[in-house]
Design a protein around this motif. Structure first.
Motif, PDB file in Angstrom:
ATOM      1  N   CYS A  65      25.325  -9.244  31.568  1.00  0.00           N
ATOM      2  CA  CYS A  65      24.257 -10.045  32.175  1.00  0.00           C
ATOM      3  C   CYS A  65      23.050 -10.215  31.271  1.00  0.00           C
ATOM      4  O   CYS A  65      22.330 -11.198  31.387  1.00  0.00           O
ATOM      5  N   ASP A  66      22.806  -9.249  30.381  1.00  0.00           N
ATOM      6  CA  ASP A  66      21.590  -9.331  29.565  1.00  0.00           C
ATOM      7  C   ASP A  66      21.825  -9.007  28.101  1.00  0.00           C
ATOM      8  O   ASP A  66      20.861  -8.811  27.355  1.00  0.00           O
ATOM      9  N   ALA A  67      23.102  -8.928  27.701  1.00  0.00           N
ATOM     10  CA  ALA A  67      23.466  -8.743  26.291  1.00  0.00           C
ATOM     11  C   ALA A  67      22.909  -7.459  25.692  1.00  0.00           C
ATOM     12  O   ALA A  67      22.792  -7.338  24.475  1.00  0.00           O
ATOM     13  N   ASN A  68      22.569  -6.502  26.547  1.00  0.00           N
ATOM     14  CA  ASN A  68      22.092  -5.232  26.009  1.00  0.00           C
ATOM     15  C   ASN A  68      23.277  -4.378  25.571  1.00  0.00           C
ATOM     16  O   ASN A  68      24.271  -4.262  26.270  1.00  0.00           O
ATOM     17  N   HIS A  70      30.529 -10.315  24.668  1.00  0.00           N
ATOM     18  CA  HIS A  70      29.793 -11.063  25.685  1.00  0.00           C
ATOM     19  C   HIS A  70      29.596 -12.541  25.313  1.00  0.00           C
ATOM     20  O   HIS A  70      29.432 -13.377  26.193  1.00  0.00           O
ATOM     21  N   THR A  71      29.631 -12.845  24.011  1.00  0.00           N
ATOM     22  CA  THR A  71      29.451 -14.266  23.647  1.00  0.00           C
ATOM     23  C   THR A  71      30.693 -15.087  23.993  1.00  0.00           C
ATOM     24  O   THR A  71      30.631 -16.306  24.043  1.00  0.00           O
ATOM     25  N   MET A 103      32.090 -14.821  26.846  1.00  0.00           N
ATOM     26  CA  MET A 103      32.086 -14.942  28.305  1.00  0.00           C
ATOM     27  C   MET A 103      30.985 -15.912  28.731  1.00  0.00           C
ATOM     28  O   MET A 103      29.974 -16.034  28.049  1.00  0.00           O
ATOM     29  N   ASP A 104      31.194 -16.568  29.846  1.00  0.00           N
ATOM     30  CA  ASP A 104      30.145 -17.431  30.405  1.00  0.00           C
ATOM     31  C   ASP A 104      29.326 -16.561  31.362  1.00  0.00           C
ATOM     32  O   ASP A 104      29.370 -16.737  32.584  1.00  0.00           O
ATOM     33  N   ASN A 105      28.608 -15.607  30.752  1.00  0.00           N
ATOM     34  CA  ASN A 105      27.913 -14.601  31.538  1.00  0.00           C
ATOM     35  C   ASN A 105      28.900 -14.000  32.551  1.00  0.00           C
ATOM     36  O   ASN A 105      30.029 -13.721  32.156  1.00  0.00           O
ATOM     37  N   ASP A 160      24.151  -6.729  42.207  1.00  0.00           N
ATOM     38  CA  ASP A 160      23.984  -5.737  41.144  1.00  0.00           C
ATOM     39  C   ASP A 160      24.809  -6.207  39.944  1.00  0.00           C
ATOM     40  O   ASP A 160      26.033  -6.184  39.971  1.00  0.00           O
ATOM     41  N   TYR A 161      24.109  -6.631  38.904  1.00  0.00           N
ATOM     42  CA  TYR A 161      24.783  -7.186  37.719  1.00  0.00           C
ATOM     43  C   TYR A 161      25.165  -6.129  36.690  1.00  0.00           C
ATOM     44  O   TYR A 161      25.812  -6.438  35.701  1.00  0.00           O
ATOM     45  N   GLU A 162      24.753  -4.903  36.921  1.00  0.00           N
ATOM     46  CA  GLU A 162      24.894  -3.907  35.859  1.00  0.00           C
ATOM     47  C   GLU A 162      26.193  -3.118  35.926  1.00  0.00           C
ATOM     48  O   GLU A 162      26.254  -1.961  35.505  1.00  0.00           O
TER      49      GLU A 162
END
Ligand code: FAD
Ligand code: FAD
Lengths: 629, 629
Positions: A476-479, A549-550, A552-554, A573-575
């Motif tokens: 979700c946030d590329a972390n 992650h790149t 994926m479409d988020n 919850d996206y995490e």
């Protein structure tokens, strides 16, 4: 760190909203409690911090000291403990104030001038990448502070009751629901007072002279005699060049010193070996004058000198290698016939030298092990039989520890010329570091540890050992995050689904598994989540895709079970959704089968099961053993 | 973190021992103070945290709010600010609770269906390794909390005085030593009260409607009209996939939204552009109903929807691009003829859009800049003329900021079809990131910034820009550390000696320089260290060798000036001696001449001078300008 999902949190998010028994916690000790912890040492405070996460459980922690521990005692913090600090939320803070061990220097008599010492080697402390966590040195007092802060910040708002000493403990009696009766004598602020507290369970964390241990008839077995060290925390000026490096120093006349640089850049701890305590010693060794210990240290480090300017703490630490026959109140011949109600942890059940720096570390793992189990049983999540696994699991660990420590102490005491070669000690140190760092604990199969049938599907997550974290990308946030570091000590099980190769949204074994988990009547997620609770409240389910992650479409296409709705507002919850970091592929790093795998991890971070995505009945059965429906 | 050198520290080492005015700090506002800070926003709290390090200075911080800020206002924290948090000791803690920006997504109208938005790019936030510090999002309220904690933990034990509003300020009058008279009106807890406080210096940190600014006749220059945004902190459910990624979203009808995911994993901030405020608006735009702003957001993200469940905070944020003509009370035509006594910082002297997320960040750098200078002047370390550099330095920064922000806002408002190409906005974002991250500040030569004559000796440390840290090895304990991260906000200058190639103990230019620094009458270390103070108390001198630590015999052979004696026990400070990390050679990384270089860094981390080891007269002269003898 996740918060705001139950409404905006304005101040420090580490302070969780008070709930349950934390809402109107009485200042005074109640007459009846669910859990009574005796002793606020490392074992007691971690147990308190863990139980503070359970707002339905009344836990009190009594300690005979009138106040916080100011200084002294243990200081070596192994990587597994630092990993544990991360789980309790204070890894960053304590690391910032600790000394970090990078190397260990070995000094031996100079073969040409045996009366002088010379450096023989300086191996790196963790040369094999055993852990991403550091090896720290920080005073036990600060470790206790942080755990107590975590306990106070938990929903149950647990704060220690200082100034109460256990004088008596009895199991049985009229009150079946609270079978343990404890008598406490006031000390310090409560001098002169006496109290009786009835508890469902008692955890004895009362150290080497444990009264709880004696009350339940556990017997320490091991060395007859003790070994003694003069322990000094000193501020000193010295020309010994390695004074800020951990050192093992041995002199030609058999003297030996273990030197531990301490936090803050100036303080140094010296362990000066005082040898085996004679049977007829009668406390004489404990009265060794400070000046004598300093003189001994000076003699050992010749030609260097130690000019002591201040000694904030010193003690003669006297200890033998001993383990009790059992760690709870169920005599060995009654195991399986009744459930335990009293447990002992830490120094109360095992003692050993300070040489390997294990005392505080192993004690904390004891405390964590029993505490989450009590949390589960008392919350009605798990069967009472879970509690028997505590003694079964931890006694083996203690025995291995004693064996290790005995070997290490013997080696340290062996004359250099009697060792196979001059580098032997340093080599042994490096070779044995996985044990020393706290990662060789390997629990046997039980109701909470599955069998190894499918171990080959994830060779890097050995069943029964602690989950070794790996780097992944949060979608979700590329972390870039450490998967395992998000496993906080919140009492929840983790279920990691490592996907098979299709991308999110495509048909896959993962998608089928997710659909089953979301809605099948045999799904452990449905069976073990209490009605009305958030979907992740008992089993925290996460997914790791093989794509980065790149690619994926988020989170588009990710099954809903990995995007659970949480809190009163039903927020997403996206995490729970992760991708593979291409620079550090978790599937490669942990030997994970590309066909997909489910890895189940216990609340204390030990791998409990490795199963293929298709082994649904097995997953259901596993949780049926570990949790109540 | 260094401690224990003045005796054993039992509890949290971040709480420094109280000293000077911190020993018996009166609860009540005194009638006379050295420094009065008006306003506890980002600028005010950092100034307080810095001045709390000076135990000889009575500083008070008044704030009209009755209590801490609970929520709202700014949230974007640029890397330079995070670096600053490290200097104030809370980088680890705040980072652990913040959202970290890794990428920024750009959404534009779909060329085929302009009423729908599509993602056009998602560049990485710091693609050029500009800083080792992250780009964070965390509420201003928490930033204030941490600085206030640092202020309370400083030796001066500075705590804010809430509930006091400045109503009047006058400079001059009978009391020459305390020339500024401030009138305060009680608010909240002090409702109805009034106070007069005389101060040597006043720092106006009282925001966009600054009364201090008006009292000293500074004039905001710039846009006639304001721009308005609806700002919402929402807990919502949405199918917009990038809701946990920072996004710039522009719709076909010219609407635009800046979306900022917030700390904790659930909260999201939406900046909805409400356009230029008409001259005759008369507050109408500020009354825009919440529902209308939410409807606008929904229209812009079509075909996605935003289902708002809770709005902890919202506001219409109205602001223009303006900078005051000067930042202190000395009219431009009197500069150089008298010294300033009143300063303004932050929003009081510059305002701009929220688009580039700069407000809180630049304000903090203002506050830090003036605070260490006041600390030096009031402690008698530096001449009063130092204070004039505040306005000179920071006004330029503010002007550049306004230019940058205007460009960025204009670009955001330009229709996609009017831009050179579709990726233009994203490219601009990446290209300008060094500015946005806070690292383009470049101070001109002055009494505290040397000239560039020897810049070629250390090309990676541009004079006038902030010292970009690099990794080195601490020799005494083999720890890999960031040299710059040990530069805490303690008001001290840093002098880094990068050695020439000979090893420690061999004859070298470094050894000669060290001998000069240790004992020559012209040595700045001897001239500027107050009698009786620790050698490092004003100039913190460190050495970095070209060898790696395994090539050194620990600190043997290192000149004594790099192993200073410290504290009442005269202990050796080992943490001034560094080696080169062979994996990340600082000499390569920062273009440092192998013949050796001295790099001087200001208390606020800006590079002040680069000199060869032989340029002793120049070093003496530099410090003669910056410090009093
Ligand atoms: C004086 C001392 C010096 C030590 N030095 C070292 C060292 O140098 N290096 C090292 O590695 N290890 C050292 N240790 C051992 C190390 O501290 C322990 O291994 C570790 O603390 C074990 O943790 P624990 O929680 O089991 O017990 P402890 O830390 O011993 O905690 C037990 C707690 O229970 C309390 N308590 C005891 N009896 C009662 C009672 N009846 N009622 C209420 N409270 C009670 C005690 O006050 C204490 O706070 C030392 C221990 C001591 C006591
Ligand atoms: C309501 C609001 C919303 C904002 N929203 C955003 C946003 O969404 N994004 C963004 O980037 N920036 C936002 N900002 C701007 C951002 O907060 C500022 O750029 C930043 O806080 C500037 O810091 P400062 O210390 O200069 O001033 P401020 O943070 O404004 O602090 C000034 C302080 O001084 C106090 N004060 C004012 N007058 C007096 C007086 N006479 N006596 C005593 N105390 C006084 C105030 O109560 C306040 O606490 C917002 C500001 C406000 C006020």
């Amino acid at each position: 760190m996740q918060f705001h999902h139950h409404g905006y949190v304005s101040a420090d998010p580490r302070v969780l909203p008070a709930a349950g028994v934390g809402l109107d916690r009485p200042e005074d000790l109640p007459e009846e409690v669910d859990v009574l912890i005796i002793g606020a040492g490392p074992a007691g405070v971690i147990a308190a911090a863990q139980l503070a996460q359970f707002p339905g459980i009344t836990t009190r922690l009594v300690e005979r000291r009138p106040d916080r521990l100011p200084l002294g005692q243990a200081d070596g913090v192994q990587a597994r403990s630092v990993e544990t600090f991360a789980a309790f939320g204070f890894y960053e803070q304590i690391t910032a104030e600790a000394y970090r061990i990078m190397e260990m220097a070995f000094w031996e008599p100079d073969p040409h001038h045996p009366e002088d010492i010379v450096r023989t080697s300086r191996p790196r402390d963790d040369d094999r990448g055993i852990s991403e966590f550091p090896h720290l040195v920080v005073n036990q007092a600060r470790v206790l502070d942080y755990f107590l802060e975590a306990a106070a910040n938990g929903p149950a708002r647990l704060r220690p009751d200082y100034g109460w000493e256990l004088t008596d403990l009895a199991v049985g009696g009229a009150d079946e629901s609270h079978p343990v009766t404890v008598t406490l004598r006031g000390a310090g602020p409560h001098e002169g007072a006496e109290r009786t507290v009835r508890a469902r369970y008692v955890v004895g964390c009362d150290g080497a002279h444990s009264a709880v241990r004696d009350a339940i008839g556990c017997v320490p077995v091991g060395d007859k005699s003790n070994h003694a060290w003069g322990v000094l925390d000193v501020l000193a000026v010295t020309d010994f060049p390695d004074v800020r490096t951990k050192c093992a120093i041995r002199s030609h006349d058999g003297g030996n010193v273990l030197l531990i640089p301490r936090e803050g850049g100036f303080l140094v701890r010296w362990y000066v070996d005082l040898g085996v305590v004679p049977d007829d010693d009668d406390g004489a060794i404990r009265r060794t004058p400070l000046a004598e210990i300093v003189a001994r240290a000076n003699a050992i480090i010749h030609p260097y000198t130690l000019d002591v300017r201040d000694v904030p703490w010193h003690s003669v630490y006297e200890v033998g290698h001993r383990v009790t026959d059992r760690f709870d109140d169920v005599p060995l011949d009654q195991v399986g016939t009744r459930e335990p109600h009293v447990f002992i942890t830490g120094d109360a059940c095992h003692t050993h030298s300070a040489k390997a720096g294990q005392g505080m570390n192993v004690s904390m793992q004891d405390g964590w092990n029993i505490a989450w189990k009590l949390g589960h049983v008392l919350s009605g999540l798990a069967p009472q039989s879970l509690l028997s696994t505590y003694s079964a699991e931890r006694q083996v660990v203690a025995r291995n520890l004693i064996d290790f420590d005995r070997q290490w102490s013997t080696l340290m005491a062996t004359k250099p010329e009697d060792l196979p070669d001059p580098g032997y000690l340093a080599e042994y140190y490096v070779r044995s570091s996985e044990f020393a760092f706290g990662f060789m604990t390997h629990y046997a199969p039980s109701s909470i540890v599955g069998d190894a049938e499918h171990q080959h599907l994830a060779t890097g997550f050995p069943i029964g050992k602690r989950f070794k974290s790996a780097v992944v990308e949060r979608v979700c946030d590329a972390n870039r995050v450490h998967l395992g570091h998000h496993h906080r000590a919140d009492g929840r099980w983790r279920v990691y689904a490592f996907a098979d190769s299709p991308a999110a949204g495509e048909p896959s074994a993962l998608a089928d598994w997710a659909a089953w988990l979301a809605s099948d009547p045999t799904s452990p997620l449905l069976r073990h989540t209490p009605p009305g609770a958030d979907p992740g409240s008992v089993l925290d389910v996460k997914v790791v895709y093989q794509q980065d992650h790149t690619q994926m479409d988020n989170v588009v296409g990710v099954p809903g079970v990995f995007l659970p709705r949480t809190g009163p507002f039903g927020l997403i919850d996206y995490e729970r959704v992760y991708a593979t970091d291409p620079r550090d592929d978790v599937f490669e790093a942990r030997g994970i089968d590309r066909g997909g795998v489910v890895v189940v991890v216990r609340p204390d971070q030990y791998v409990a099961a490795v199963l293929p995505l298709t082994a649904r009945a097995e997953l259901t059965a596993f949780f049926a053993g570990a949790l109540l429906p």
